[in-house]
Design an enzyme around this catalytic site. Structure first.
Site, PDB file in Angstrom:
ATOM      1  N   PHE A   1      11.145   0.003   2.758  1.00  0.00           N
ATOM      2  CA  PHE A   1      10.374  -1.222   3.018  1.00  0.00           C
ATOM      3  C   PHE A   1       9.120  -0.870   3.823  1.00  0.00           C
ATOM      4  O   PHE A   1       8.769  -1.549   4.788  1.00  0.00           O
ATOM      5  CB  PHE A   1      11.246  -2.242   3.765  1.00  0.00           C
ATOM      6  CG  PHE A   1      12.501  -2.602   3.008  1.00  0.00           C
ATOM      7  CD1 PHE A   1      12.449  -3.448   1.905  1.00  0.00           C
ATOM      8  CD2 PHE A   1      13.733  -2.083   3.374  1.00  0.00           C
ATOM      9  CE1 PHE A   1      13.602  -3.762   1.184  1.00  0.00           C
ATOM     10  CE2 PHE A   1      14.888  -2.386   2.665  1.00  0.00           C
ATOM     11  CZ  PHE A   1      14.829  -3.231   1.558  1.00  0.00           C
ATOM     12  N   LEU A   2       8.478   0.222   3.446  1.00  0.00           N
ATOM     13  CA  LEU A   2       7.307   0.692   4.192  1.00  0.00           C
ATOM     14  C   LEU A   2       6.043   0.040   3.656  1.00  0.00           C
ATOM     15  O   LEU A   2       5.801   0.073   2.453  1.00  0.00           O
ATOM     16  CB  LEU A   2       7.172   2.216   4.048  1.00  0.00           C
ATOM     17  CG  LEU A   2       8.427   3.065   4.306  1.00  0.00           C
ATOM     18  CD1 LEU A   2       8.142   4.531   3.991  1.00  0.00           C
ATOM     19  CD2 LEU A   2       8.891   2.909   5.742  1.00  0.00           C
TER      20      LEU A   2
ATOM     21  N   GLY B   1      -2.493  -7.277  -4.022  1.00  0.00           N
ATOM     22  CA  GLY B   1      -2.642  -6.092  -4.866  1.00  0.00           C
ATOM     23  C   GLY B   1      -1.750  -4.975  -4.369  1.00  0.00           C
ATOM     24  O   GLY B   1      -0.708  -5.229  -3.774  1.00  0.00           O
TER      25      GLY B   1
ATOM     26  N   CYS C   1       2.742  -2.073  -5.264  1.00  0.00           N
ATOM     27  CA  CYS C   1       4.120  -2.604  -5.291  1.00  0.00           C
ATOM     28  C   CYS C   1       4.238  -4.041  -5.796  1.00  0.00           C
ATOM     29  O   CYS C   1       4.935  -4.286  -6.789  1.00  0.00           O
ATOM     30  CB  CYS C   1       4.717  -2.492  -3.902  1.00  0.00           C
ATOM     31  SG  CYS C   1       4.621  -0.810  -3.275  1.00  0.00           S
TER      32      CYS C   1
ATOM     33  N   LYS D   1      -6.048  -3.531   0.756  1.00  0.00           N
ATOM     34  CA  LYS D   1      -5.925  -4.105   2.098  1.00  0.00           C
ATOM     35  C   LYS D   1      -6.445  -3.070   3.086  1.00  0.00           C
ATOM     36  O   LYS D   1      -6.864  -1.977   2.660  1.00  0.00           O
ATOM     37  CB  LYS D   1      -4.473  -4.473   2.401  1.00  0.00           C
ATOM     38  CG  LYS D   1      -3.517  -3.283   2.411  1.00  0.00           C
ATOM     39  CD  LYS D   1      -2.145  -3.685   2.955  1.00  0.00           C
ATOM     40  CE  LYS D   1      -1.275  -2.457   3.119  1.00  0.00           C
ATOM     41  NZ  LYS D   1       0.016  -2.730   3.695  1.00  0.00           N
TER      42      LYS D   1
ATOM     43  N   ARG E   1      -5.242   0.662  -5.907  1.00  0.00           N
ATOM     44  CA  ARG E   1      -4.458   0.099  -7.011  1.00  0.00           C
ATOM     45  C   ARG E   1      -4.364  -1.429  -6.943  1.00  0.00           C
ATOM     46  O   ARG E   1      -3.984  -1.982  -5.922  1.00  0.00           O
ATOM     47  CB  ARG E   1      -3.055   0.724  -7.031  1.00  0.00           C
ATOM     48  CG  ARG E   1      -3.094   2.131  -7.591  1.00  0.00           C
ATOM     49  CD  ARG E   1      -1.754   2.791  -7.520  1.00  0.00           C
ATOM     50  NE  ARG E   1      -1.412   3.183  -6.160  1.00  0.00           N
ATOM     51  CZ  ARG E   1      -0.293   3.814  -5.828  1.00  0.00           C
ATOM     52  NH1 ARG E   1       0.594   4.090  -6.753  1.00  0.00           N
ATOM     53  NH2 ARG E   1      -0.060   4.150  -4.575  1.00  0.00           N
TER      54      ARG E   1
HETATM   55  C1  UGA Z   1       4.793  -3.898   0.195  1.00  0.00           C
HETATM   56  C2  UGA Z   1       5.912  -4.440   1.104  1.00  0.00           C
HETATM   57  O1  UGA Z   1       5.341  -5.197   2.166  1.00  0.00           O
HETATM   58  C3  UGA Z   1       6.747  -3.298   1.684  1.00  0.00           C
HETATM   59  O2  UGA Z   1       7.831  -3.832   2.436  1.00  0.00           O
HETATM   60  C4  UGA Z   1       7.295  -2.469   0.531  1.00  0.00           C
HETATM   61  O3  UGA Z   1       8.049  -1.365   0.989  1.00  0.00           O
HETATM   62  C5  UGA Z   1       6.145  -1.937  -0.309  1.00  0.00           C
HETATM   63  O4  UGA Z   1       5.383  -3.064  -0.811  1.00  0.00           O
HETATM   64  C6  UGA Z   1       6.727  -1.157  -1.454  1.00  0.00           C
HETATM   65  O5  UGA Z   1       7.430  -1.735  -2.278  1.00  0.00           O
HETATM   66  O6  UGA Z   1       6.596   0.078  -1.447  1.00  0.00           O
HETATM   67  P1  UGA Z   1       2.353  -2.830   0.587  1.00  0.00           P
HETATM   68  O7  UGA Z   1       2.199  -2.940  -0.903  1.00  0.00           O
HETATM   69  O8  UGA Z   1       1.998  -1.565   1.271  1.00  0.00           O
HETATM   70  O9  UGA Z   1       3.891  -3.141   0.991  1.00  0.00           O
HETATM   71  O10 UGA Z   1       1.432  -3.939   1.221  1.00  0.00           O
HETATM   72  P2  UGA Z   1       1.626  -5.366   1.929  1.00  0.00           P
HETATM   73  O11 UGA Z   1       1.209  -5.258   3.334  1.00  0.00           O
HETATM   74  O12 UGA Z   1       2.942  -5.941   1.643  1.00  0.00           O
HETATM   75  O13 UGA Z   1       0.503  -6.207   1.162  1.00  0.00           O
HETATM   76  C7  UGA Z   1       0.578  -6.467  -0.242  1.00  0.00           C
HETATM   77  C8  UGA Z   1      -0.567  -7.367  -0.652  1.00  0.00           C
HETATM   78  O14 UGA Z   1      -0.417  -8.677  -0.112  1.00  0.00           O
HETATM   79  C9  UGA Z   1      -1.933  -6.882  -0.158  1.00  0.00           C
HETATM   80  O15 UGA Z   1      -2.891  -7.102  -1.166  1.00  0.00           O
HETATM   81  C10 UGA Z   1      -2.214  -7.754   1.057  1.00  0.00           C
HETATM   82  O16 UGA Z   1      -3.572  -7.902   1.343  1.00  0.00           O
HETATM   83  C11 UGA Z   1      -1.574  -9.068   0.609  1.00  0.00           C
HETATM   84  N1  UGA Z   1      -1.185  -9.921   1.737  1.00  0.00           N
HETATM   85  C12 UGA Z   1      -0.163  -9.594   2.553  1.00  0.00           C
HETATM   86  C13 UGA Z   1      -1.868 -11.108   1.938  1.00  0.00           C
HETATM   87  O17 UGA Z   1      -2.815 -11.444   1.202  1.00  0.00           O
HETATM   88  N2  UGA Z   1      -1.477 -11.931   2.956  1.00  0.00           N
HETATM   89  C14 UGA Z   1      -0.454 -11.614   3.784  1.00  0.00           C
HETATM   90  O18 UGA Z   1      -0.145 -12.427   4.695  1.00  0.00           O
HETATM   91  C15 UGA Z   1       0.211 -10.412   3.578  1.00  0.00           C
END
Ligand code: UGA
Length: 432
Positions: A152-153, A260, A263, A324, A331
């Site tokens: 869950f990283l 985006g 994941c 982000k 990606r």
């Molecule tokens: C996500 C999950 O949060 C991790 O727990 C998981 O392990 C990981 O996928 C995975 O499956 O390997 P990640 O893709 O690194 O992590 O990024 P996030 O921080 O979750 O953000 C995902 C997207 O949602 C980004 O585009 C971010 O900008 C967006 N986001 C996130 C928002 O627009 N608003 C938010 O409040 C949170």
């Protein structure tokens, strides 16, 4: 314990390095010789805060090793983590599991004593069952156990997420592996992480359901933001107002561009595809995927509105283009749709990103990388704050640009609209 991580991508490298820091002997294996040679020299293939220091420290003290020899590394280890990619298939939305199964076959040839084989790659429910069958072809079941231990990283916060997880999920159908895994994770459990033992299929589904739920939360607030824009409400108030209800929770309620990364887009599609296979309709997740895919069009229209339908020859500056902040990962970043849209409409685009220029924009007309925020803002008509890097949070627009008519489109709501307007600039945010 003696661990082997197969795959030195995001998951394998971060987890391997962190396990070695907890005192385990870890071999990180990859078939990419160049990558392994670079890692031995301390050259890290991804941008992740804190990772380089940990690699150097643990490589130096010899708890961390790098190798291209899968067979030898498996033989030397007790616990094998499969950390290879499970991208979306080319001709469908399902996960492409070829790498997982290929690694399973290789492992099966090198089992010389009892091994715990752990799937850390994100895989559809029942993948562990198939993997077990593949390995059973070469080895008796009493010599191995196939376990699911999803990660869950979050990119950009991966080291912290590893050492301070909310929970550690271990899905195993036998108690011996469960005991060993609990002991492997005991340094984290003693600091407060909850250990969740489940069966293997449940652990596989927990991972997909978590990502799908988080993607739903983000999409939900993005749609509420659309309503806020029409009704003169600041979505930030809504996020606080609903998030403080503990049943809802305040995290992942930041409105922004479409979600985006490597994941959410991939995993939401894969869980729908798995459910289809089991004749189950995940209608909520389907609509999340649709809504998110349409979001970039909506933002493009908003940019058109902000520029009063006159995009041609306008200079648009992007601050951040990755999906982000705190990552170099492009990606499924919404910039991959927004920048080509603007380029096609005849705008001149300058972008600055703390992680450098991006090959994705090299062939686009009128798109140029700037080496600093200041350079990027020079002669700019519109600045789009696309990611939430700290570097962008306290820009003094009055000092940094001579253009009094600069328009600011803050896609992460990191600025106070009132303060920006007081400086005399026109301000747009998301859902405000
Ligand atoms: C996500 C999950 O949060 C991790 O727990 C998981 O392990 C990981 O996928 C995975 O499956 O390997 P990640 O893709 O690194 O992590 O990024 P996030 O921080 O979750 O953000 C995902 C997207 O949602 C980004 O585009 C971010 O900008 C967006 N986001 C996130 C928002 O627009 N608003 C938010 O409040 C949170």
């Amino acid at each position: 314990m003696k661990l082997c991580m197969i795959g030195t991508g995001y998951v394998g490298l971060v987890s391997g390095v962190c396990f070695s820091d907890l005192g385990n002997d870890v071999i990180c294996v990859d078939k990419n010789r160049n990558k392994i040679n670079n890692l031995k020299k301390g050259i890290i293939p991804i941008y992740e805060p804190g990772l380089e220091e940990l690699v150097l420290k643990n490589y130096k003290n010899k708890r961390l090793k790098f190798s291209t020899n899968l067979k030898e590394s498996v033989r030397k280890s007790d616990i094998i983590f499969i950390c290879v990619g499970t991208p979306t298939k080319k001709n469908s939305n399902g996960a492409d599991l070829r790498q997982v199964y290929a690694v399973g076959k290789e492992i099966s040839k090198s089992i010389n004593k009892f091994k715990i084989i752990i799937n850390k790659s994100t895989v559809p429910v029942t993948t562990g069952d198939v993997l077990e069958k593949i390995i059973s072809r070469n080895k008796n079941k009493k010599y191995f156990s196939v376990v699911s231990n999803p990660e869950f990283l979050k990119e950009g916060e991966a080291i912290r997420d590893f050492f301070y997880p909310d929970r550690v999920v271990v899905g195993s159908n036998d108690s011996k592996s469960q005991r060993i895994l609990k002991s492997l994770y005991s340094p984290l459990i003693s600091k407060g992480a909850k250990y969740i033992p489940t069966n293997r299929r449940a652990a596989e589904l927990i991972k997909y359901a978590s990502n799908a739920f988080l993607a739903t939360k983000v999409t939900f607030i993005n749609e509420i933001a659309n309503l806020c824009e029409k009704t003169g409400i600041d979505v930030e108030h809504i996020s606080i107002g609903i998030g403080l209800d503990k049943r809802i929770g305040s995290r992942f309620l930041r409105a922004g561009p479409a979600y985006g990364g490597s994941c959410f887009p991939k995993d939401t599609k894969a869980i729908v595809s798995t459910a289809n296979k089991f004749k189950t309709n995940l209608s909520i997740i389907k609509s999340v995927i649709r809504s998110n895919e349409k979001r970039s069009d909506l933002l493009s229209k908003r940019i058109n509105f902000i520029l009063k339908n006159k995009i041609k020859n306008k200079v648009v500056s992007f601050l951040g283009v990755t999906f982000k902040a705190n990552t170099d990962d492009m990606r499924d970043s919404s910039s991959l749709k927004l920048i080509p849209f603007l380029s096609k409409k005849g705008a001149k685009i300058k972008y600055y990103d703390p992680t450098g220029s991006k090959k994705e924009f090299e062939k686009l007309k009128n798109v140029q990388f700037s080496f600093s925020i200041k350079e990027s803002l020079r002669n700019s008509d519109l600045v789009i704050v696309h990611t939430e890097w700290n570097d962008f949070k306290s820009i003094n627009f009055k000092k940094i640009t001579k253009n009094k008519k600069l328009i600011i489109y803050d896609m992460r709501n990191i600025y106070s609209p009132g303060k920006i307007k007081k400086l005399g600039f026109e301000y747009f945010g998301i859902g405000r």
